[in-house]
Write a protein that holds these residues in place. Structure first.
Motif, short mmCIF file in Angstrom:
data_model
loop_
_atom_site.label_atom_id
_atom_site.label_comp_id
_atom_site.label_asym_id
_atom_site.label_seq_id
_atom_site.Cartn_x
_atom_site.Cartn_y
_atom_site.Cartn_z
N ASP A 1 -1.00 15.32 -0.27
CA ASP A 1 -1.12 13.98 -0.83
C ASP A 1 -1.28 12.92 0.24
OD1 ASP A 1 -1.28 12.49 -3.24
OD2 ASP A 1 0.74 11.69 -2.89
N THR A 2 -0.95 13.27 1.50
CA THR A 2 -0.99 12.29 2.58
C THR A 2 -1.91 12.67 3.73
OG1 THR A 2 0.93 13.31 3.66
CG2 THR A 2 1.36 11.53 2.09
N GLU B 1 -5.82 10.71 6.82
CA GLU B 1 -4.45 10.69 6.36
C GLU B 1 -4.17 9.38 5.64
OE1 GLU B 1 -1.60 10.94 9.50
OE2 GLU B 1 -2.75 9.65 10.84
N LYS B 2 -3.21 9.40 4.76
CA LYS B 2 -2.82 8.23 3.98
C LYS B 2 -1.31 8.31 3.75
CE LYS B 2 -4.05 5.66 -0.22
NZ LYS B 2 -4.84 5.69 -1.48
N PRO B 3 -0.53 7.73 4.66
CA PRO B 3 0.93 7.86 4.59
C PRO B 3 1.51 7.46 3.24
CG PRO B 3 0.29 6.93 6.68
CD PRO B 3 -0.95 6.97 5.85
N SER B 4 0.89 6.53 2.54
CA SER B 4 1.41 6.08 1.25
C SER B 4 1.10 7.06 0.13
CB SER B 4 0.83 4.71 0.90
OG SER B 4 -0.59 4.77 0.80
N GLY B 5 0.30 8.08 0.41
CA GLY B 5 -0.03 9.07 -0.60
C GLY B 5 -1.27 8.69 -1.40
N GLY B 6 -1.70 9.61 -2.23
CA GLY B 6 -2.85 9.34 -3.10
C GLY B 6 -4.08 10.17 -2.79
#
Length: 496
Positions: free
Chosen positions: A139-140, A155-160
């Motif tokens: 997700d991250t 990457e997307k530390p906040s998720g999604g």
């Protein structure tokens, strides 16, 4: 063409996720991966439109799709009512590409297991004849893995990053029964203005085909086979470490002289001589690249409009970095290394792990592929070894691709006769094309017979900008002609 070397697949950047991603990865599954990216981008776009949209009247309860599932996948695209040929592998795969989605762990894996039919005879029956690709997404985080060589993508530390492609089904409308390829299926659909989804399921309520319509003339289709509940990804996530994708391997500094010269080749569009952000090969590596297209029946004209071959003399620091997968003009490259010259065996083939292929002796059976990162190119006034850059080059000879590929079909016949890497017969023809301008000796005419005025075309003037030979006032700098001979005594092979 179709290979890791210039994959707009196998050069594209598909992560086994449903998040739209920037294209650009590998040459081997180029059409395949490009189409996958389009499919997933359309799904993601349509899902973003679902929020707040009321469902229509349903005559039956929609199926419940397992949150964890595994399936073989195939895709196709329809543009303005016209089917676009699906990307296919030019060599056998171990079943269809496999997609594994785990909604509980919020991660997906997209897996290719490809038997490379032109691998060296020594590799037949061993792991060395396989070319395997995995797209891994949580997700991250998302990354690609070619064999065991790992590439960071996003990457997307906040998720999604994880997307459930069947999220719309719970509010879908009942479209009734229909026949699909001779079997009875049930249709469920979701309209979002001009856009929407359509899902066909079997009698057990499991997906058979998913169609996504972006409402602008493009329909993306995923067909599923052997759709089963549960995640068949044994070993895929074992030892998964995001940092290993973010920090690519850098080989130890070489002993002795830290700068070498070598000859490299590239097949490229006409009049485009920018090799920054491109992938080149040694003689064996580029011959494999070319024979692969010939043997797979793919016209080279459809791959980035390749038209000319150019031999380059490249001066470089042989502290090898991770090989970048670069595609397109202008180039888009995959990989976190943007300074050191990247190095890999052709098609990532052969025994040994990523470190052995990158840092070890040259593979004489497959040849070597090198990537020349834009961040490592020497600017005027600098040269490899001064700490500011890692490579610079000058073109030696440029020939028309048709001279090699179309002359009496000799090259095609040689590729077929050799059948496998290292393709010794085609390699001889390839070298003869550059060794002479005389057709009677197998030579090809130099498209650039007169040395251009640009400083970059003269090895003695490398590092200087603009025109040197002559300059705008008609006079030439002392560097003109210095070091322009074809003498290769100071060159090395890519063994280091």
């Amino acid at each position: 063409m179709w290979a890791p070397r210039r994959w707009h697949l196998w050069a594209p950047v598909f992560l086994a996720s449903l998040a739209p991603m920037e294209a650009g990865v590998f040459r081997a599954a180029s059409n395949l991966m490009t189409n996958w990216e389009a499919v997933l981008a359309e799904i993601a776009q349509c899902h973003s439109m679902i929020a707040g949209v009321e469902s229509g009247v349903r005559s039956a309860k929609p199926p419940t799709i397992p949150s964890q599932w595994t399936a073989g996948v195939a895709f196709s695209t329809i543009v303005n009512g016209t089917p676009v040929p699906a990307g296919t592998f030019p060599f056998p795969t171990l079943g269809e590409p496999l997609y594994v989605s785990d909604g509980q762990q919020k991660r997906t894996a997209f897996l290719f297991r490809n038997l490379y039919p032109w691998a060296p005879l020594d590799y037949v029956g061993t792991p060395g004849e396989w070319f395997n690709v995995s797209g891994l997404t949580t997700d991250t985080f998302g990354g690609w893995q070619f064999q065991d060589n790992k590439y960071f993508v996003q990457e997307k530390p906040s998720g999604g990053l994880f997307r459930d492609m069947f999220a719309f089904v719970a509010s879908a409308e009942d479209g009734g029964n229909r026949t699909f390829k001779g079997r009875s299926v049930h249709r469920w659909f979701k309209k979002l203005g001009p856009a929407g989804f359509e899902l066909l399921v079997d009698s057990a309520g499991l997906p058979v085909q998913l169609l996504t319509d972006n409402g602008q003339g493009i329909q993306s289709i995923i067909e599923f086979t052997n759709f089963t509940a549960g995640c068949d990804d044994s070993g895929v996530w074992e030892g998964f470490d995001e940092e290993s994708f973010r920090t690519p391997l850098l080989c130890p500094a070489p002993e002795g002289d830290s700068v070498v010269k070598t000859s490299l080749y590239i097949f490229h569009p006409a009049d485009d001589f920018n090799i920054a952000g491109q992938d080149l090969g040694d003689t064996t590596g580029d011959t494999l690249f070319t024979c692969e297209d010939v043997l797979s029946g793919k016209p080279v004209s459809v791959d980035h409009a390749y038209a000319w071959f150019t031999k380059w003399e490249v001066e470089l620091v042989p502290r090898w970095g991770q090989y970048q997968n670069c595609n397109g003009y202008p180039a888009k490259c995959q990989g976190a290394n943007n300074f050191w010259v990247g190095r890999e065996t052709a098609m990532y083939l052969g025994p040994g792990d990523a470190k052995a292929r990158q840092c070890g002796p040259a593979n004489r059976l497959t040849g070597m592929w090198l990537s020349l990162p834009e961040g490592g190119k020497c600017s005027p006034g600098h040269r490899p070894g001064d700490g500011s850059c890692t490579w610079r080059g000058r073109p030696v000879k440029t020939i028309n691709g048709s001279c090699v590929l179309s002359r009496g079909k000799a090259f095609e016949a040689a590729c077929k006769a050799s059948a496998r890497a290292p393709f010794p017969q085609p390699a001889v023809l390839f070298l003869e094309a550059f060794a002479s301008d005389d057709p009677a000796q197998g030579g090809c005419h130099d498209i650039m017979p007169s040395a251009p005025a640009a400083c970059s075309w003269h090895s003695g003037c490398l590092g200087l900008a603009g025109d040197c030979c002559p300059m705008a006032d008609g006079t030439s700098l002392p560097c003109c002609g210095a070091g322009d001979s074809q003498d290769t005594s100071g060159q090395v092979d890519l063994m280091i």
